[in-house]
Design a protein around this motif. Structure first.
Motif, short mmCIF file in Angstrom:
data_model
loop_
_atom_site.label_atom_id
_atom_site.label_comp_id
_atom_site.label_asym_id
_atom_site.label_seq_id
_atom_site.Cartn_x
_atom_site.Cartn_y
_atom_site.Cartn_z
N TRP A 506 0.83 -1.21 0.00
CA TRP A 506 0.00 0.00 0.00
C TRP A 506 0.87 1.26 0.00
O TRP A 506 0.62 2.19 -0.77
CB TRP A 506 -0.93 -0.01 1.21
N LEU A 599 -5.59 1.14 -6.63
CA LEU A 599 -6.48 0.82 -5.52
C LEU A 599 -7.11 -0.56 -5.68
O LEU A 599 -7.18 -1.34 -4.73
CB LEU A 599 -7.56 1.89 -5.38
N VAL A 634 -10.86 -3.14 -2.77
CA VAL A 634 -9.40 -3.10 -2.66
C VAL A 634 -8.78 -4.33 -3.33
O VAL A 634 -9.32 -5.43 -3.26
CB VAL A 634 -8.97 -3.03 -1.18
N LEU A 647 -6.78 4.53 2.93
CA LEU A 647 -7.54 4.04 1.79
C LEU A 647 -8.69 4.99 1.46
O LEU A 647 -8.92 5.35 0.30
CB LEU A 647 -8.08 2.64 2.10
#
Length: 701
Positions: A506, A599, A634, A647
Motif C-alpha cells: 500500500w 487501488l 481493494v 484508503l
C-alpha cells in the motif's frame, strides 16, 4: 490503626498502577516489534518477544531500550537471526539507534525506517535492493553502516539534508553508477567507505569534504584523485588516469591538503590567525575599491547581471521527492519557478545544431538551482557552461539494429498507436528502450518535425520522468531512445504478475501515485507553455529498482492527435470523443484511472468481467465514498495490509479526478498537495490507522 492500614494499601495500589501506566509501551512500537519478530521468523533467542501484543518496555524484551513508554534503541547485533525487517519500522518515532548487524538478514531494506535515527547499522548481512530513499529524511543521522551486504543499483541523491552525518560505510556491495552530487552536502563526514563496489565516474564531489579516512578501492572510478584527498584515501584497484591532472577552472580556490601530523596541528592556530588577518585586510581594500567604483559608475549591464546572479544563487529549490511541503510552499515554489523559466515547446531546432549544442533545455527545478540571467550572449554562454544535464545523443541506425537484433519480435516490449518499443541489449550489459515511431506519421521529406520533437523532449528534466537519452533519424526511420527500467511498468505489476510475484504494498502504491502526480504537475505547470501528455496510463509509468515511478511517452501529443485514438480503452475522459477536445483536465482524468488501478488491481476495461463491472470508472466511481463497498474494492493482492483511513482518503482524491465534468476536476497541483497531505497524515496518525488495519497474515512488506 485501621485507617492507617487502609491508607497504606491505597498508596501501595496507586504506586503499582502508576508504575504500570509508565511501563506500558506505546501501541505503535508494540505493533512494529510484533511485525519485526514475525519477519525474523520468531527466533527463540529474542527473549520476551511476542508476535502480537506484549509490553517491550515493561517486560524488558531482549535488545530493547526504552525511555518512558517509547522504544528508543534496538540492539540485536550478532545473535544469528534471519529473515527480513518487516514493514512497520517507520512507525517507531522515538528510535534513535538500530543495530541488526552481523546476522543473516535477507531481502530488501524496508522503504520506511525509524525517522529519528542517529545510528543505523545493518552491515554484514545478506540484504538486497537499494539504499532506501527514506534515509534522505533522517536529518539526525550521524552513522550509516550498510557494508558487506548485496545492495545494488545506484546511490541516488539522498544526502542533501544529512549535514550531521559523520560515518558512512556502503563497502562490499554491488553498487554501481556515479557518485551523487548530494555527497557535497555532507559537511560533517569524517569516514567514508566505498570500496569493493562497481562505482564509476570521478570522485571530485568528495574533494571539499572534511574527511579523515576515505576508501574507494576496487571500483571503476576514473579521472584523478583530488590533491585534497591523497593523504587520507586508499584508491587502489581503479582506472585512474595516468596523464597529468588538468588545472582547476579559472577562479577556483584550491583546497588545502589535509595533514594529520602533530606539527600541522600545532601550526593550525597560527595559520588561522594569519588567514583571518589577511582576509580582513583584503575585505577592507575591496570595500574601499567598490566604494570608489560605485561613485564613478553606479550601474552597468554586466554589474547588474552579476547582482541578479548572486540573488538567484540564494534561491534554493528543494526536491519535492525528498521533502513534503505545505500548500503555501508548493504554490510559492511553483510560481517562482514559472517566473524564472520558460519552456518553448514550439521552438524549432534542426538535428545538426542540436547535435552541436552543449546543453539543450531547462535544468530540472527539483534537482538544481534555478538561475535568472539576462537574455544576452554572455549570460547564455555562462548558463550553458554551468549546466550539468546530459543531452540526448545521436545513435546510428546500424548500432540500434545490432542492439535489437534487427528489431526482432523477441525484443518487442509493446506496441502503441504511434509505434513499437524494443529492448536494445549491448555487449557490456547496457540495456535501453528503443521507441520506433511509425514513419507514416511524418510528411514525406519533412525531418524538421522530428528534430523539433527531439529538442523539446530533451528539455524535460524531472526525477519522475523517463529521460530521453538518444535519438536516430536515418533512412526514413525516426527513433527515440530511453533508459530501460527492469521492473517494467505499473501495468506489468498489477495485471501481469503471477502467483509468485511480490505484490506492490500500500505504501508503495501511494508513493507511485505521488511521484507520477508530480511528473504530470511538472508538465502542466512547470513548463511554459503547459504540456498535455495525452497518453497517461499504467503501461507508460515505468518503475526503477526502488519502485520509483518514471512517466514515459511524454512530448508526443501531436502524434496522438493525428492518430485520433490517443489512449487505451478506459483511460479516456468523457469529453475526449475527439482528440482536439483533450485538455489538461483530461490528463487529470486519466491519472485518476491509474490511481483506481492502484487501488483495485483491476484493468481500466476488462471484457471478461460482468457487463456492469467491465468499465472500471463506471463501476467504481459510485462506491468510492461508501466505506463498506470500498473495503470490497481493494486489490486482493494487498491481503488486507493497508490503513483504512489512508484508503478512504486515497479514494476521495480519485473521486475528484474522475469527475465526468472536466471543470470539476482539480488541477494537478492540487492533486499533488492532496497526496502529500495523505502521506503526512499517514505518518502522523499511523498509530490509529494501524490499530484499525486488518492483517490476514504476516508479510515481508
Amino acid at each position: 490503626m485501621y485507617n492507617n492500614l487502609l491508607v497504606a494499601f491505597f498508596s501501595f495500589s496507586l504506586g503499582i498502577l502508576i508504575t504500570c501506566v509508565h511501563s506500558k509501551t506505546d501501541s505503535s512500537d508494540v505493533s512494529a516489534l510484533n511485525v519485526l519478530y514475525t519477519s525474523l521468523n520468531s527466533p527463540s533467542q529474542l527473549k520476551g518477544w511476542k508476535s502480537s501484543g506484549g509490553d517491550p518496555c515493561g517486560d524488558s524484551w531482549e535488545g530493547i531500550t526504552c525511555s518512558g513508554s517509547s522504544v528508543t534503541e534496538i540492539r540485536l547485533s550478532g545473535i544469528g537471526v534471519s529473515g527480513s525487517l518487516g514493514y512497520q519500522l517507520g512507525n517507531m518515532k522515538s528510535v534513535t539507534y538500530l543495530d541488526l548487524s552481523s546476522n543473516n538478514l535477507n531481502k530488501d531494506i524496508p522503504y520506511q525506517l525509524p525517522p529519528k535515527l542517529r545510528q543505523l547499522d545493518l552491515s554484514k548481512n545478506g540484504l538486497t535492493g537499494n539504499v532506501p530513499y527514506s534515509i534522505s529524511q533522517m536529518t539526525d543521522l550521524k552513522s550509516i553502516k550498510l557494508g558487506r551486504n548485496s545492495l545494488n543499483g545506484q546511490l541516488t541523491d539522498l544526502f542533501q539534508k544529512l549535514s550531521k552525518l559523520e560515518y558512512l560505510d556502503v563497502s562490499s556491495n554491488q553498487l554501481s553508477g556515479d557518485l551523487p552530487q548530494s555527497f557535497s552536502s555532507l559537511k560533517s563526514l569524517k569516514n567514508l567507505y566505498l570500496q569493493n563496489n562497481q562505482l564509476t565516474g570521478s570522485i571530485n564531489v568528495l574533494a571539499a569534504l572534511p574527511l579523515d579516512e576515505l576508501n574507494v578501492e576496487n571500483n571503476k572510478f576514473t579521472g584523478w584523485v583530488p590533491d585534497s584527498l591523497k593523504d587520507v584515501s586508499k584508491t587502489g584497484g581503479n582506472s585512474w588516469s595516468s596523464k597529468a591532472a588538468p588545472p582547476p577552472p579559472p577562479g577556483t580556490r584550491p583546497i588545502a591538503k589535509r595533514k594529520r601530523s602533530s606539527s600541522g596541528k600545532k601550526s593550525s592556530g597560527v595559520n588561522g590567525i594569519i588567514i583571518v588577518v589577511s582576509v580582513l585586510g583584503a575585505l577592507a581594500v575591496l570595500v574601499f575599491a567598490v566604494g570608489i567604483f560605485a561613485r564613478r559608475k553606479k550601474s552597468s549591464p554586466s554589474s547588474h547581471f552579476l547582482d541578479e546572479e548572486r540573488s538567484s544563487e540564494r534561491r534554493q529549490f528543494t526536491p519535492l521527492a525528498s521533502q513534503e511541503l505545505s500548500s503555501n510552499d508548493l504554490r510559492s515554489q511553483r510560481k517562482d519557478y514559472k517566473e524564472n523559466n520558460s519552456f518553448d515547446s514550439n521552438a524549432s531546432v534542426d538535428l545538426k545544431s542540436f547535435q552541436r549544442s552543449n546543453s539543450i533545455g531547462l535544468k530540472d527545478p527539483l534537482t538544481d538551482r534555478v538561475k535568472s540571467f539576462h537574455d544576452n550572449e554572455f549570460a547564455n554562454r555562462l548558463k550553458a557552461q554551468r549546466s550539468t544535464a546530459t543531452r540526448a545523443i545521436p545513435y546510428s541506425l546500424a548500432e540500434l539494429q545490432t542492439a535489437t537484433a534487427s528489431f526482432a519480435t523477441g525484443r518487442l516490449l509493446g506496441e502503441g498507436t504511434i509505434g513499437r518499443a524494443y529492448r536494445a541489449k549491448y555487449q557490456d550489459g547496457k540495456v535501453l528502450i528503443v521507441k520506433k515511431i511509425d514513419s507514416s506519421l511524418f510528411r514525406v521529406g519533412n525531418r524538421e518535425n522530428f528534430s523539433e520533437i527531439v529538442a523539446n523532449i530533451s528539455r524535460i528534466r524531472h526525477a519522475n520522468i523517463a529521460e530521453l537519452v538518444g535519438y536516430c533519424s536515418e533512412q526514413g526511420h525516426h527513433i527515440l531512445v530511453y533508459d530501460y527500467y527492469r521492473n517494467g511498468s505499473i501495468h506489468d505489476f498489477l495485471h501481469l504478475s503471477d502467483d509468485f510475484s511480490k505484490p506492490l504494498t500500500w505504501n508503495t502504491r501511494i508513493r507511485i501515485a505521488l511521484g507520477t502526480a508530480r511528473a504530470v504537475e511538472y508538465l502542466h505547470e512547470g513548463c511554459s507553455p503547459s504540456l498535455i501528455h495525452k497518453n497517461i496510463k499504467s503501461s507508460n509509468i515505468l518503475l526503477d529498482l526502488e519502485l520509483n515511478p518514471h512517466l514515459s511517452d511524454y512530448g508526443l501529443a501531436n502524434f496522438h492527435q493525428r492518430t485520433s485514438q490517443n489512449l487505451g480503452v478506459g483511460y479516456n475522459a468523457p469529453e475526449c470523443t475527439d482528440p482536439s477536445a483533450y485538455t489538461l483536465k483530461s490528463d487529470v482524468y486519466s491519472f485518476g484511472v491509474v490511481m483506481l488501478e492502484l487501488l483495485t488491481g483491476r484493468m481500466p476495461f476488462d471484457s471478461k468481467r460482468a457487463k456492469s463491472e467491465q468499465c472500471l470508472v463506471r463501476w467504481a466511481a459510485p462506491q468510492l465514498h461508501d466505506i463498506d463497498a470500498l473495503a470490497k474494492m481493494v486489490d486482493p493482492a494487498l491481503r488486507g495490509l493497508y490503513p483504512p483511513k489512508s484508503l478512504s482518503r486515497f479514494a476521495d482524491i480519485i473521486a475528484l479526478c474522475v469527475q465526468p465534468e472536466s471543470e470539476f476536476r482539480p488541477p494537478m497541483s492540487e492533486v499533488v498537495e492532496a497526496l502529500v497531505r495523505l502521506v503526512q497524515r499517514s505518518t502522523m496518525n499511523m498509530r490509529d490507522d494501524l490499530a484499525a488495519s486488518r492483517r490476514t497474515e504476516d508479510s515481508d512488506y
